[in-house]
Design an enzyme around this catalytic site. Structure first.
Site, short mmCIF file in Angstrom:
data_model
loop_
_atom_site.label_atom_id
_atom_site.label_comp_id
_atom_site.label_asym_id
_atom_site.label_seq_id
_atom_site.Cartn_x
_atom_site.Cartn_y
_atom_site.Cartn_z
CB SER A 185 -0.95 0.00 1.20
OG SER A 185 -0.20 -0.07 2.39
CG HIS A 213 -4.27 -1.87 -1.04
ND1 HIS A 213 -4.95 -0.67 -1.13
CD2 HIS A 213 -3.80 -1.93 0.24
CE1 HIS A 213 -4.88 -0.02 0.01
NE2 HIS A 213 -4.18 -0.77 0.87
CE LYS A 245 -7.33 -0.99 2.52
NZ LYS A 245 -6.65 -1.99 3.33
C1 LIG Z 1 -6.50 -2.32 4.76
C2 LIG Z 1 -5.71 -3.55 4.90
C3 LIG Z 1 -6.06 -4.53 5.81
C4 LIG Z 1 -7.18 -4.35 6.81
O1 LIG Z 1 -8.42 -4.45 6.20
P1 LIG Z 1 -9.70 -3.90 6.99
O2 LIG Z 1 -10.81 -4.68 6.38
O3 LIG Z 1 -9.81 -2.44 6.70
O4 LIG Z 1 -9.52 -4.19 8.43
C5 LIG Z 1 -5.33 -5.69 5.85
N1 LIG Z 1 -4.29 -5.89 5.02
C6 LIG Z 1 -3.91 -4.94 4.13
C7 LIG Z 1 -2.74 -5.20 3.22
C8 LIG Z 1 -4.60 -3.75 4.04
O5 LIG Z 1 -4.21 -2.82 3.17
#
Ligand SMILES: *Cc1c(COP(=O)(O)O)cnc(C)c1O
Length: 397
Positions: A185, A213, A245
Site C-alpha cells: 500500500s 489492495h 477498499k
Molecule cells: C487495509 C488492509 C487490511 C485491513 O483491512 P480492513 O478490512 O480495513 O480491516 C489488511 N491488510 C492490508 C494489506 C490492508 O491494506
C-alpha cells in the site's frame, strides 16, 4: 501519589511535539470524488474506494432494504445466533466470484489476519513474511507461537535463501507458512507471486496472500492477484481480502478450500468471539460482488485513470516510484516537503495525504494518491494542474 494515567498526556504531547500525531480530517457527507472535508470542497485522492462503490445506488439500496427486512443488528456472534441468511449468501457469492471452493467473512480484514494467522502456524512452525507486510499481518504473526523469519521486500531470491535455511534447521519446522501482501500500500508495487508460489511449493510451504489492495483492482473483473497471474487455485492456499477498499463497504474475508474455511471458522478467535456484521453490511457486500460481476466498466475505468494520471505526472517530471497499480505515490524525499506539498494541494482543493517517517524511510517521504473509477478525466486534469503548480513552487519539479 502520582496520577497513574499521567503517561497518557505525556505521550500524546510528545507525539504532537514530534508532529507524529494524527490530525483527523472530517468528511461532511459521502466519500465521493468531490467531498466536503473540514468545510472545504476537495477532490479526494486518498480514499481506498477504488471503484466508487461506497456510493453505488445498488449497494445503498441493498443496505436500506436489509435494515427493513432484517433489522439494524444481528444480535450475536456468528457461531451462536448471529449467522443470518445474508451472511451465508455473501459467502456463497464471494466464493463464486473468487472461483474458490469456499469463502469465510470476518468482521474486518484486520480481524481475518489477527484471527487466522496464529491458528495456521503455532509452536514448532515457521512463518516467513515479506519485510513490508501490513501491520495486521505483523500482529497476526505476533499472536502465533511460531518462529518468524523475514525476507527482503518482494525478493524471491532472498525468500529462497530463507526457506533453504529453514530446511536445514534441526528440528525442521513442522509447518511453514509464507505470507505476503499482494499489492503493497505504500508503493503500489505487486508481489512476485508466481515466484513466491513456486518456492512455497518446492519447500512444501503453505502460501497466504493478503490481497486487500488487489481485489477489485487486479485480475479478470477485479478477482485479485492470483487471477492476475493466472495461478492455479491450489498454489495459493489462503486468499485473504477486505470489503473495506474496492468493495466499498467493510469486512474481511478468506477464500480457498472447504477444509480451510471449516478450520478457519472453528478456530479464529476474532470470528468466534466478536459480533457478526449488521444485515445492512452483509447485503451491501453482496451487492458489491454483484456489481463487480455485472458492471466490468468500473475496473476498466480505474485502470484508464491510472495510466493517464501516471503518464501525465511523469511527463511533468514527478517520480511515481515503483507503482504498478492505482496506488500512485508522488515521491518527494524529505518529510517536511511532503507535508508542505499536501498542505498546498489542500489549498488547491486536492486532498492527498503525505506518507512520512516512520511509515516509510526518512528520505522516502511522498504524497500517496489513489485512483477512483468514479472520477472523471477533468477531475484528473484538475489534480494534475494543482500538482504542477504546487510542485514547481516547492522546487519538486
Ligand atoms: C487495509 C488492509 C487490511 C485491513 O483491512 P480492513 O478490512 O480495513 O480491516 C489488511 N491488510 C492490508 C494489506 C490492508 O491494506
Amino acid at each position: 501519589m502520582r496520577d497513574p494515567t499521567a503517561f497518557l498526556k505525556e505521550e500524546y504531547d510528545a507525539l504532537v511535539r514530534d508532529e507524529l500525531d494524527w490530525k483527523l480530517r472530517v468528511l461532511q457527507g459521502p466519500s465521493l470524488p468531490w467531498c466536503e472535508v473540514d468545510g472545504r470542497e476537495v477532490l479526494m485522492l486518498c480514499s481506498n474506494n477504488y471503484l466508487g462503490l461506497s456510493n453505488h445506488p445498488r449497494l445503498k439500496e441493498a443496505a436500506i432494504e436489509a435494515v427493513r427486512t432484517h433489522g439494524a443488528g444481528s444480535g450475536s456472534v456468528r457461531p451462536i445466533a448471529g449467522t443470518m441468511d445474508l451472511h451465508v449468501e455473501l459467502e456463497k457469492r464471494l466464493a463464486r466470484f473468487k472461483r474458490a471452493d469456499a469463502s469465510l467473512v470476518y468482521q474486518t480484514g484486520f480481524a481475518a489476519n489477527a484471527g487466522l494467522i496464529p491458528q495456521l502456524a503455532g509452536k514448532g512452525d515457521l512463518i516467513v513474511s515479506d519485510e513490508l507486510n501490513h501491520g495486521s499481518i505483523i500482529d497476526g504473526v505476533r499472536l502465533s507461537h511460531a518462529d518468524k523469519a523475514v525476507y527482503r521486500h518482494c525478493d524471491a531470491a532472498d525468500l529462497e535463501k530463507v526457506l533453504g535455511e529453514a530446511e536445514r534447521r534441526s528440528p525442521a519446522p513442522r509447518r511453514i507458512l509464507v505470507i505476503t501482501d499482494g499489492v503493497f500500500s505504500m508503493d503500489g508495487d505487486i508481489a512476485p507471486l508466481p515466484d513466491i508460489a513456486r518456492l512455497a511449493h518446492e519447500h512444501g510451504a503453505m502460501l497466504y496472500v493478503d490481497d486487500a489492495h488487489g481485489e477489485g483492482v487486479l485480475g479478470d473483473g477485479g478477482r485479485g492477484i492470483a487471477e492476475h497471474f493466472g495461478l492455479a487455485r491450489n498454489r495459493v492456499h489462503v486468499e485473504m481480502g477486505t470489503f473495506s477498499k474496492a468493495f466499498g463497504v467493510v469486512g474481511g474475508h478468506v477464500s480457498g478450500s472447504q477444509d480451510l474455511v471449516n478450520f478457519a471458522y472453528n478456530r479464529s478467535r476474532t470470528w468466534l468471539l466478536s459480533g457478526s456484521h449488521p444485515p445492512a453490511v452483509a447485503a451491501a457486500c453482496i451487492a458489491a460482488v454483484d456489481v463487480l460481476e455485472t458492471e466490468p466498466q468500473h475496473v476498466r475505468t480505474l485502470w484508464e485513470h491510472t495510466h493517464y494520471f501516471k503518464r501525465s505526472m511523469q511527463q511533468l517530471g514527478f517520480d511515481t516510484g515503483k507503482s504498478e497499480t492505482p496506488i500512485v505515490p508522488i515521491m518527494v524525499g524529505e518529510s517536511g516537503k511532503a507535508k508542505k506539498l499536501s498542505q498546498r494541494l489542500f489549498e488547491e482543493r486536492v486532498f492527498a495525504l503525505p506518507i512520512i517517517f516512520p511509515m516509510v524511510a526518512k528520505d522516502r517521504a511522498r504524497i500517496r494518491t489513489i485512483m477512483n473509477a468514479a472520477m472523471s478525466r477533468s477531475d484528473l486534469d484538475f489534480a494534475i494542474s494543482a500538482f504542477e503548480r504546487a510542485g514547481k513552487e516547492l522546487g519538486i519539479i
